[in-house]
Design a protein around this motif. Structure first.
Motif, PDB file in Angstrom:
ATOM      1  N   LYS A  20     -12.104  -8.282 -31.157  1.00 45.51           N
ATOM      2  CA  LYS A  20     -12.684  -8.102 -32.485  1.00 45.51           C
ATOM      3  C   LYS A  20     -12.583  -6.640 -32.914  1.00 45.51           C
ATOM      4  CE  LYS A  20     -16.812  -9.513 -35.025  1.00 45.51           C
ATOM      5  NZ  LYS A  20     -18.122 -10.134 -34.899  1.00 45.51           N
ATOM      6  N   ILE A  21     -12.884  -5.719 -31.993  1.00 46.70           N
ATOM      7  CA  ILE A  21     -12.776  -4.289 -32.290  1.00 46.70           C
ATOM      8  C   ILE A  21     -11.323  -3.939 -32.600  1.00 46.70           C
ATOM      9  CG2 ILE A  21     -12.999  -1.961 -31.321  1.00 46.70           C
ATOM     10  CD1 ILE A  21     -15.363  -3.119 -29.635  1.00 46.70           C
ATOM     11  N   ASP A  22     -10.395  -4.413 -31.768  1.00 43.88           N
ATOM     12  CA  ASP A  22      -8.966  -4.148 -31.990  1.00 43.88           C
ATOM     13  C   ASP A  22      -8.516  -4.675 -33.350  1.00 43.88           C
ATOM     14  OD1 ASP A  22      -8.713  -2.922 -29.524  1.00 43.88           O
ATOM     15  OD2 ASP A  22      -7.876  -4.691 -28.531  1.00 43.88           O
ATOM     16  N   ASP A  23      -8.949  -5.881 -33.702  1.00 43.56           N
ATOM     17  CA  ASP A  23      -8.561  -6.480 -34.985  1.00 43.56           C
ATOM     18  C   ASP A  23      -9.064  -5.647 -36.161  1.00 43.56           C
ATOM     19  OD1 ASP A  23      -7.286  -8.540 -33.638  1.00 43.56           O
ATOM     20  OD2 ASP A  23      -8.903  -9.991 -33.957  1.00 43.56           O
ATOM     21  N   HIS A  24     -10.323  -5.215 -36.092  1.00 47.43           N
ATOM     22  CA  HIS A  24     -10.885  -4.409 -37.177  1.00 47.43           C
ATOM     23  C   HIS A  24     -10.181  -3.063 -37.287  1.00 47.43           C
ATOM     24  CE1 HIS A  24     -14.053  -7.041 -38.483  1.00 47.43           C
ATOM     25  NE2 HIS A  24     -14.581  -7.113 -37.263  1.00 47.43           N
ATOM     26  N   LEU A  25      -9.914  -2.424 -36.154  1.00 46.38           N
ATOM     27  CA  LEU A  25      -9.223  -1.131 -36.182  1.00 46.38           C
ATOM     28  C   LEU A  25      -7.792  -1.274 -36.695  1.00 46.38           C
ATOM     29  CD1 LEU A  25     -10.523   0.486 -32.877  1.00 46.38           C
ATOM     30  CD2 LEU A  25     -11.137   1.109 -35.228  1.00 46.38           C
ATOM     31  N   ARG A  26      -7.117  -2.330 -36.298  1.00 51.58           N
ATOM     32  CA  ARG A  26      -5.755  -2.578 -36.769  1.00 51.58           C
ATOM     33  C   ARG A  26      -5.750  -2.783 -38.291  1.00 51.58           C
ATOM     34  NH1 ARG A  26      -3.982  -4.664 -32.527  1.00 51.58           N
ATOM     35  NH2 ARG A  26      -5.176  -6.581 -32.650  1.00 51.58           N
ATOM     36  N   GLN A  27      -6.719  -3.548 -38.768  1.00 49.38           N
ATOM     37  CA  GLN A  27      -6.834  -3.808 -40.203  1.00 49.38           C
ATOM     38  C   GLN A  27      -7.174  -2.517 -40.963  1.00 49.38           C
ATOM     39  OE1 GLN A  27      -9.891  -6.706 -41.194  1.00 49.38           O
ATOM     40  NE2 GLN A  27      -8.420  -7.818 -42.447  1.00 49.38           N
ATOM     41  N   ALA A  28      -8.093  -1.732 -40.415  1.00 47.35           N
ATOM     42  CA  ALA A  28      -8.463  -0.463 -41.046  1.00 47.35           C
ATOM     43  C   ALA A  28      -7.257   0.469 -41.106  1.00 47.35           C
ATOM     44  CB  ALA A  28      -9.615   0.187 -40.286  1.00 47.35           C
ATOM     45  N   LEU A  29      -6.492   0.548 -40.025  1.00 46.67           N
ATOM     46  CA  LEU A  29      -5.313   1.413 -39.994  1.00 46.67           C
ATOM     47  C   LEU A  29      -4.295   0.969 -41.041  1.00 46.67           C
ATOM     48  CD1 LEU A  29      -3.774   3.773 -38.796  1.00 46.67           C
ATOM     49  CD2 LEU A  29      -2.881   2.218 -37.049  1.00 46.67           C
ATOM     50  N   SER A  30      -4.134  -0.324 -41.194  1.00 45.28           N
ATOM     51  CA  SER A  30      -3.211  -0.842 -42.197  1.00 45.28           C
ATOM     52  C   SER A  30      -3.617  -0.384 -43.596  1.00 45.28           C
ATOM     53  CB  SER A  30      -3.163  -2.375 -42.122  1.00 45.28           C
ATOM     54  OG  SER A  30      -2.364  -2.896 -43.154  1.00 45.28           O
ATOM     55  N   HIS A  31      -4.900  -0.459 -43.901  1.00 44.48           N
ATOM     56  CA  HIS A  31      -5.402  -0.022 -45.202  1.00 44.48           C
ATOM     57  C   HIS A  31      -5.239   1.492 -45.367  1.00 44.48           C
ATOM     58  CE1 HIS A  31      -7.074  -3.761 -46.771  1.00 44.48           C
ATOM     59  NE2 HIS A  31      -7.429  -4.038 -45.522  1.00 44.48           N
ATOM     60  N   ILE A  32      -5.487   2.240 -44.313  1.00 43.66           N
ATOM     61  CA  ILE A  32      -5.343   3.696 -44.376  1.00 43.66           C
ATOM     62  C   ILE A  32      -3.883   4.077 -44.592  1.00 43.66           C
ATOM     63  CG2 ILE A  32      -5.505   5.822 -43.012  1.00 43.66           C
ATOM     64  CD1 ILE A  32      -8.181   4.667 -41.911  1.00 43.66           C
TER      65      ILE A  32
END
Length: 76
Positions: free
Chosen positions: A6-18
């Motif tokens: 879950k943490i990895d998924d959120h960080l991956r998604q955040a990085l994509s937006h950034i």
């Protein structure tokens, strides 16, 4: 148990937006150099909010999330 996925998924998604925000910022700044200051201010506000949120939430939970990160090792 820590939900690492879950943490990895959120960080991956955040990085994509950034990444999208960085790309948009660069394009906008190149197309309109007069707007670079405003774009920089938006990034300052975002980064300020990010660090403040990490600080406040950490303080609430009595942890230092940013202390868990080795900033000198943050190389890609």
């Amino acid at each position: 148990m820590v939900d690492e996925q879950k943490i990895d998924d959120h960080l991956r998604q955040a990085l994509s937006h950034i990444e999208l925000a960085i790309n948009s910022s660069i394009i906008a700044g190149v197309e309109d150099p007069a707007g670079q200051k405003l774009i920089g201010q938006k990034w300052e506000a975002f980064l300020g909010q990010f660090f403040e949120y990490a600080r406040v939430k950490g303080k609430e939970q009595r942890v230092n999330l940013l202390g868990w990160i080795s900033f000198p090792r943050m190389r890609h």
